[in-house]
Design a protein around this motif. Sequence first.
Motif, PDB file in Angstrom:
ATOM      1  N   LEU A  95     -15.706 -46.228  -7.936  1.00 29.60           N
ATOM      2  CA  LEU A  95     -15.962 -46.589  -6.540  1.00 29.60           C
ATOM      3  C   LEU A  95     -17.379 -47.114  -6.372  1.00 29.60           C
ATOM      4  N   ASN A  96     -18.318 -46.453  -7.039  1.00 27.86           N
ATOM      5  CA  ASN A  96     -19.717 -46.886  -6.975  1.00 27.86           C
ATOM      6  C   ASN A  96     -19.884 -48.266  -7.609  1.00 27.86           C
ATOM      7  N   LYS A  97     -19.157 -48.519  -8.687  1.00 21.31           N
ATOM      8  CA  LYS A  97     -19.236 -49.814  -9.361  1.00 21.31           C
ATOM      9  C   LYS A  97     -18.776 -50.940  -8.444  1.00 21.31           C
ATOM     10  N   LEU A  98     -17.800 -50.632  -7.581  1.00 23.10           N
ATOM     11  CA  LEU A  98     -17.296 -51.622  -6.630  1.00 23.10           C
ATOM     12  C   LEU A  98     -18.129 -51.676  -5.352  1.00 23.10           C
ATOM     13  N   GLY A  99     -19.124 -50.785  -5.242  1.00 27.74           N
ATOM     14  CA  GLY A  99     -19.935 -50.735  -4.029  1.00 27.74           C
ATOM     15  C   GLY A  99     -19.238 -50.028  -2.887  1.00 27.74           C
ATOM     16  N   LEU A 100     -18.234 -49.193  -3.205  1.00 30.45           N
ATOM     17  CA  LEU A 100     -17.480 -48.481  -2.162  1.00 30.45           C
ATOM     18  C   LEU A 100     -18.028 -47.067  -2.023  1.00 30.45           C
ATOM     19  N   ASN A 101     -19.198 -46.966  -1.438  1.00 28.08           N
ATOM     20  CA  ASN A 101     -19.875 -45.674  -1.337  1.00 28.08           C
ATOM     21  C   ASN A 101     -19.683 -45.001   0.019  1.00 28.08           C
ATOM     22  N   ARG A 102     -19.241 -45.779   1.016  1.00 25.82           N
ATOM     23  CA  ARG A 102     -19.037 -45.242   2.364  1.00 25.82           C
ATOM     24  C   ARG A 102     -17.701 -45.733   2.888  1.00 25.82           C
ATOM     25  N   LEU A 103     -17.203 -45.079   3.930  1.00 27.88           N
ATOM     26  CA  LEU A 103     -15.918 -45.485   4.486  1.00 27.88           C
ATOM     27  C   LEU A 103     -15.959 -46.935   4.970  1.00 27.88           C
ATOM     28  N   ARG A 104     -17.097 -47.364   5.487  1.00 25.49           N
ATOM     29  CA  ARG A 104     -17.217 -48.745   5.929  1.00 25.49           C
ATOM     30  C   ARG A 104     -16.943 -49.713   4.784  1.00 25.49           C
ATOM     31  N   ASP A 105     -17.450 -49.391   3.597  1.00 23.68           N
ATOM     32  CA  ASP A 105     -17.238 -50.258   2.435  1.00 23.68           C
ATOM     33  C   ASP A 105     -15.762 -50.331   2.067  1.00 23.68           C
ATOM     34  N   VAL A 106     -15.080 -49.196   2.151  1.00 24.83           N
ATOM     35  CA  VAL A 106     -13.646 -49.160   1.832  1.00 24.83           C
ATOM     36  C   VAL A 106     -12.864 -49.975   2.858  1.00 24.83           C
ATOM     37  N   ALA A 107     -13.221 -49.827   4.134  1.00 29.67           N
ATOM     38  CA  ALA A 107     -12.509 -50.551   5.196  1.00 29.67           C
ATOM     39  C   ALA A 107     -12.618 -52.060   5.001  1.00 29.67           C
ATOM     40  N   TYR A 108     -13.773 -52.533   4.525  1.00 33.28           N
ATOM     41  CA  TYR A 108     -13.974 -53.969   4.354  1.00 33.28           C
ATOM     42  C   TYR A 108     -13.688 -54.453   2.931  1.00 33.28           C
ATOM     43  N   HIS A 109     -13.140 -53.582   2.098  1.00 34.62           N
ATOM     44  CA  HIS A 109     -12.700 -54.006   0.760  1.00 34.62           C
ATOM     45  C   HIS A 109     -11.291 -54.574   0.915  1.00 34.62           C
ATOM     46  N   LEU A 110     -11.224 -55.808   1.391  1.00 32.38           N
ATOM     47  CA  LEU A 110      -9.940 -56.401   1.770  1.00 32.38           C
ATOM     48  C   LEU A 110      -9.146 -56.825   0.529  1.00 32.38           C
ATOM     49  N   PRO A 111      -7.832 -56.830   0.639  1.00 32.75           N
ATOM     50  CA  PRO A 111      -6.997 -57.225  -0.508  1.00 32.75           C
ATOM     51  C   PRO A 111      -7.297 -58.651  -0.962  1.00 32.75           C
ATOM     52  N   GLU A 112      -7.257 -58.860  -2.275  1.00 32.32           N
ATOM     53  CA  GLU A 112      -7.426 -60.211  -2.821  1.00 32.32           C
ATOM     54  C   GLU A 112      -6.165 -61.040  -2.619  1.00 32.32           C
ATOM     55  N   ARG A 113      -5.024 -60.363  -2.650  1.00 35.15           N
ATOM     56  CA  ARG A 113      -3.743 -61.034  -2.441  1.00 35.15           C
ATOM     57  C   ARG A 113      -2.700 -59.971  -2.121  1.00 35.15           C
ATOM     58  N   PHE A 114      -1.460 -60.419  -1.904  1.00 35.15           N
ATOM     59  CA  PHE A 114      -0.366 -59.490  -1.617  1.00 35.15           C
ATOM     60  C   PHE A 114       0.818 -59.795  -2.528  1.00 35.15           C
ATOM     61  N   VAL A 115       1.488 -58.749  -2.964  1.00 35.27           N
ATOM     62  CA  VAL A 115       2.739 -58.900  -3.693  1.00 35.27           C
ATOM     63  C   VAL A 115       3.869 -58.671  -2.694  1.00 35.27           C
ATOM     64  N   THR A 116       4.709 -59.679  -2.539  1.00 31.84           N
ATOM     65  CA  THR A 116       5.837 -59.559  -1.614  1.00 31.84           C
ATOM     66  C   THR A 116       7.114 -59.401  -2.424  1.00 31.84           C
ATOM     67  N   ARG A 117       7.816 -58.289  -2.225  1.00 34.75           N
ATOM     68  CA  ARG A 117       9.044 -57.999  -2.974  1.00 34.75           C
ATOM     69  C   ARG A 117      10.272 -58.141  -2.079  1.00 34.75           C
ATOM     70  N   ARG A 118      11.424 -58.270  -2.746  1.00 29.75           N
ATOM     71  CA  ARG A 118      12.687 -58.332  -2.027  1.00 29.75           C
ATOM     72  C   ARG A 118      13.565 -57.190  -2.491  1.00 29.75           C
ATOM     73  N   ALA A 119      14.157 -56.481  -1.552  1.00 22.68           N
ATOM     74  CA  ALA A 119      15.094 -55.406  -1.908  1.00 22.68           C
ATOM     75  C   ALA A 119      16.432 -56.026  -2.296  1.00 22.68           C
ATOM     76  N   VAL A 120      16.918 -55.735  -3.504  1.00 26.28           N
ATOM     77  CA  VAL A 120      18.205 -56.279  -3.969  1.00 26.28           C
ATOM     78  C   VAL A 120      19.159 -55.137  -4.286  1.00 26.28           C
ATOM     79  N   ALA A 121      20.480 -55.398  -4.065  1.00 32.21           N
ATOM     80  CA  ALA A 121      21.496 -54.367  -4.315  1.00 32.21           C
ATOM     81  C   ALA A 121      21.811 -54.251  -5.794  1.00 32.21           C
ATOM     82  N   ASN A 122      21.819 -55.395  -6.522  1.00 29.58           N
ATOM     83  CA  ASN A 122      22.073 -55.339  -7.963  1.00 29.58           C
ATOM     84  C   ASN A 122      21.344 -56.467  -8.666  1.00 29.58           C
ATOM     85  N   LEU A 123      21.318 -56.415  -9.981  1.00 32.16           N
ATOM     86  CA  LEU A 123      20.525 -57.354 -10.771  1.00 32.16           C
ATOM     87  C   LEU A 123      21.030 -58.789 -10.674  1.00 32.16           C
ATOM     88  N   ASP A 124      22.293 -58.968 -10.360  1.00 36.93           N
ATOM     89  CA  ASP A 124      22.831 -60.322 -10.208  1.00 36.93           C
ATOM     90  C   ASP A 124      22.148 -61.070  -9.065  1.00 36.93           C
TER      91      ASP A 124
END
Length: 695
Positions: free
Chosen positions: A27-56
Amino acid sequence: MRPDILNPLFTPTDTLEGVGPKLAKPLNKLGLNRLRDVAYHLPERFVTRRAVANLDDAGAGEQVVIALVPTEHQASRGRGPYRVLAQDDAGNICALTYFGRASYSARKLLPVGEKRWVAGRIDQYGQMLQIVHPDHVVAEGGDTLRRLCEPVYRLAEGLTQPKLASLVAQTLEKLPSLPEWIAPSLLDRMQWPAWSDALELAHRGEHAAARDRLAYDELLANSLALLLVRADNRRKKGRSLAGDGRLRDRVELPFPLTGAQTRSIGEIEADLAQEAPMLRLLQGDVGAGKTVVALAAMLIAAEAGAQAALLAPTEILARQHFETLRRMTAPTGVQIALLTGRDKGRSREGTLLGLMDGSIDIVIGTHAIFQDNVNYRDLGLVVIDEQHRFGVSQRLALSGKGRRTPHTLAMTATPIPRTLTLAQYGEMDVSRLDELPPGRQAIDTRVVALDRMDSVVAGVGRHIAGGQQAYWVCPMVHDDETSEMAAAEARYAALREIFGADVVMVHGQMKSEDKDAAMECFAAGEAKLLVATTVIEVGVDVPSATLMVIEQAERFGLAQLHQLRGRVGRGAEKSTCLLLRGDMLSETARDRLTLMRETQDGFLLAEEDLRLRGGGELLGTRQSGDTPFNVATLEQIQRLLPVAHDDARMLLDRAEAEGADGKPGAALAGERGDAARTLLYLFERDFGVRTLRGG
């Protein structure tokens, strides 16, 4: 004092559940030492998944969530993969594949015969589908299905995505309710959410309005702080420095002044004549003659009976300025001294005494000239060279050395796009040197493939044999097994074998005295080839050096390439710059090298660099004392900064019109003013906060 309402955000992260000494390190290496730092550690990207019933229903390369029942565990010998065969409700088989230590957890996570919800990327493995290292495996489907859109954060070793996501979730639950600092009309027009909602949305998914609002907050805080500094500076009691021209008229210039130099000197002279301390930035392209403009400003101070100080970022540059200015001012009788950290004993004591009794008119040096034990009789002007290496905090620290606040002229040879000038230097007036002196020849710039290395080395040999000098720039200092980038030390060793003692080396990890010795050897003509990293990017002036070789030029930004190229072409001889490129060029890298070949206009290159990169660091390398932005991207800066700057100016103008009592703190009055104060503390714009405290 920081408003109490912000206290929850400045609580240490070790107060969050699950954070102990082991997790504190990443956490210290990333500079996340306070809650404010964590709040502004925004995602670099998002993984969007799809729920499927079967592998086909799933395609190769797709991110899915699916219910599977493990049927068999297959362990490989040695370092081979550990596979768990599992089937869906239709009986289709999928391999869940693990490598290394992860295989141990697979045994517990995937018991045979028990249904598990698995999230991950489906890939084809021979005739079978597989998921390598599933992102999630849970017994109940609800938790995994909630992760259909999952943030991906920048991590450090010892920290996992689920763990960081847990810390973010805890932090978001503790967000305080803050007053709104954005005008309601702007919120409505942009359709931006409230501050806390914006943070929640930005961590939850691709929400452009939320990201824009958070970026705008940062830009507004920066603009407000810089404008407060500017307003405070104009309230300070300085002194008028009106020169009579007697010293400037006797200076021996190597060439007539350009129109841009004359215009800039006029702007500076008008500023110096005012009692309010000047705060001006002089932007000059490579070779545009900033030093002459700075000298004119310092001589105006000397004509008015005051002293001037020139601050350089390195000893090499300080010594170079000293020799150049001493030569040009010899007929004037002006006393110029040099002061660096290396000066000791009687020489140093004599300089300190001369500054104190006023017998020294101009001092040139590194940060040593502003140490506590350095006192001036009457410091009227401070010139800061290569301003981008010093931040706002350093600029403000210089004002305590004069009896009254000295005038400040900052200079940079790095052309900066207009938008970023506003972001970095919003508290300063700006002069631009956009003309080159007459007789300055264009540099012949060529792009050469790295596989022609032998012919390039042979060409360097012919160049040296003809009595001329050359630079060879590499992008790294040491060899790195994980990188193909040339190392300065390896290239130096190879060239030294060929050219012997004619080759010297300079890089940033060398001791100062070793660097200076190598540079002095090259400047004196004793060495013919200087192998270096970008430490020579700024200020090195050897007129007899007429060849620049930049190895793996595609690794450098346009501004940096332009600065490096500017080390040659400083004398009467024709100069050449060879850009050695690798085989695997991105489209952006190809465009960048083409631009370098086609134009030598630094300001045009700076604008194009900003357009081509569209992200990354603001000024080629972040060397300033104050990192400008952590939330706002370059695209957002270009689009939103002008709005934020106008908003900040309107906020301060309105307070002044409503009768603020003239103190900087009073300039932020009323409900929105109080909210804006909170914003400054939230983004830790200390230079603005200190100005408020002064009020």
